[in-house]
Design an enzyme around this catalytic site. Sequence first.
Site, mmCIF file in Angstrom:
data_model
loop_
_atom_site.group_PDB
_atom_site.id
_atom_site.type_symbol
_atom_site.label_atom_id
_atom_site.label_comp_id
_atom_site.label_asym_id
_atom_site.label_seq_id
_atom_site.Cartn_x
_atom_site.Cartn_y
_atom_site.Cartn_z
ATOM 1 N N CYS A 89 31.037 69.349 41.358
ATOM 2 C CA CYS A 89 31.317 68.582 42.339
ATOM 3 C C CYS A 89 29.904 67.654 42.805
ATOM 4 O O CYS A 89 28.938 68.158 43.038
ATOM 5 C CB CYS A 89 32.055 69.134 43.399
ATOM 6 N N GLY A 144 36.175 64.654 30.773
ATOM 7 C CA GLY A 144 35.333 63.291 31.263
ATOM 8 C C GLY A 144 35.292 62.093 30.189
ATOM 9 O O GLY A 144 35.530 62.126 28.982
ATOM 10 N N ARG A 202 40.955 61.330 36.037
ATOM 11 C CA ARG A 202 41.465 60.141 36.333
ATOM 12 C C ARG A 202 42.363 59.315 35.355
ATOM 13 O O ARG A 202 43.275 58.502 35.703
ATOM 14 C CB ARG A 202 40.330 59.188 36.653
#
Length: 314
Positions: free
Chosen positions: A98, A200, A224
């Site tokens: 994080c 990623g 995402r």
Amino acid sequence: MKLVLAPMEGLADYWLRQVLTEVGGYDWCVSEFIRVSGTLLPPKVFYRWCPELLAGARTLSGTPVHLQLLGSDPVCVAENAARAVELGAPAIDLNFGCPAKTVNAHRGGAVLLDEPELVHDIIAAVRRAVPAAIPVSAKMRLGNESDARALDNAHAVAAAGASWLTVHGRTKTQGYRPPAYWDRIAEVRAAVALPVIANGEIWTAADAERCRQDSGCDTLMVGRGAVSDPFLARRIRQLPAGGWEQVFPWLTHYAGLLLGTGTPSQESGRVKQWLNYLRRDYVEAEQWYQALRRLQDARLMAARLAEPLERPAP
């Protein structure tokens, strides 16, 4: 090949996990992290962040949910991991990636990558605290300020007895800026015997294929990109997928699921947050975002979604 839906704090909440896993294509997903700091958390905290524990630790469509913990005290993290397993968690994932400033300021997340010995001790303590049949995994970035200790951390994870390691191909300092360094993940994979999952900057099926080639990893974690394109996992697997006409019903379904789960402003905010991601891939999402962005009541928003969208004049 396996595909995993990433833990995304403040984004992939319980309700969005339900929708994305129902669209399909995932072998498992990981909950938002539960912060552990000095106390043994009561069951209600675990249920708040991972309500799937009350339903066999699976989403409504049956996708397994692994529970993620974040903390820096090996004893405390281990005690909470044991409790999570008692409550039904099928696997424990530990957060060493994080990048949030508030988390890092309290010695959590990616800053721990400056201390590979502590990374080892946390994982080892959790491994001892939970039954052998329960997988214990770790998710890390390439490093905190730099990637100089990436292999040190990978060796620490492996030596502690982790079942697998997920690597986000950027440092904390690099944040979410492109590119993700998939070739550095390959170096980590080559350095340890345990399975490595690449994560990623996977936004398309083509990205996924390049990531597999550059990292050498057969298992990918998407984050995402899956929020921007709900059919991403299906596209990667070359399964039937769709365009906006197929995405829009999932958006309206999501808006309906949220009703009654928070304040009207909170509920409408979640819908707008997802629309904000969707407009990266779909021009229609931009039009709906503009049509809904001033609404602060999710019920009004759900009603508006049921109406035809007025197209702008050419």
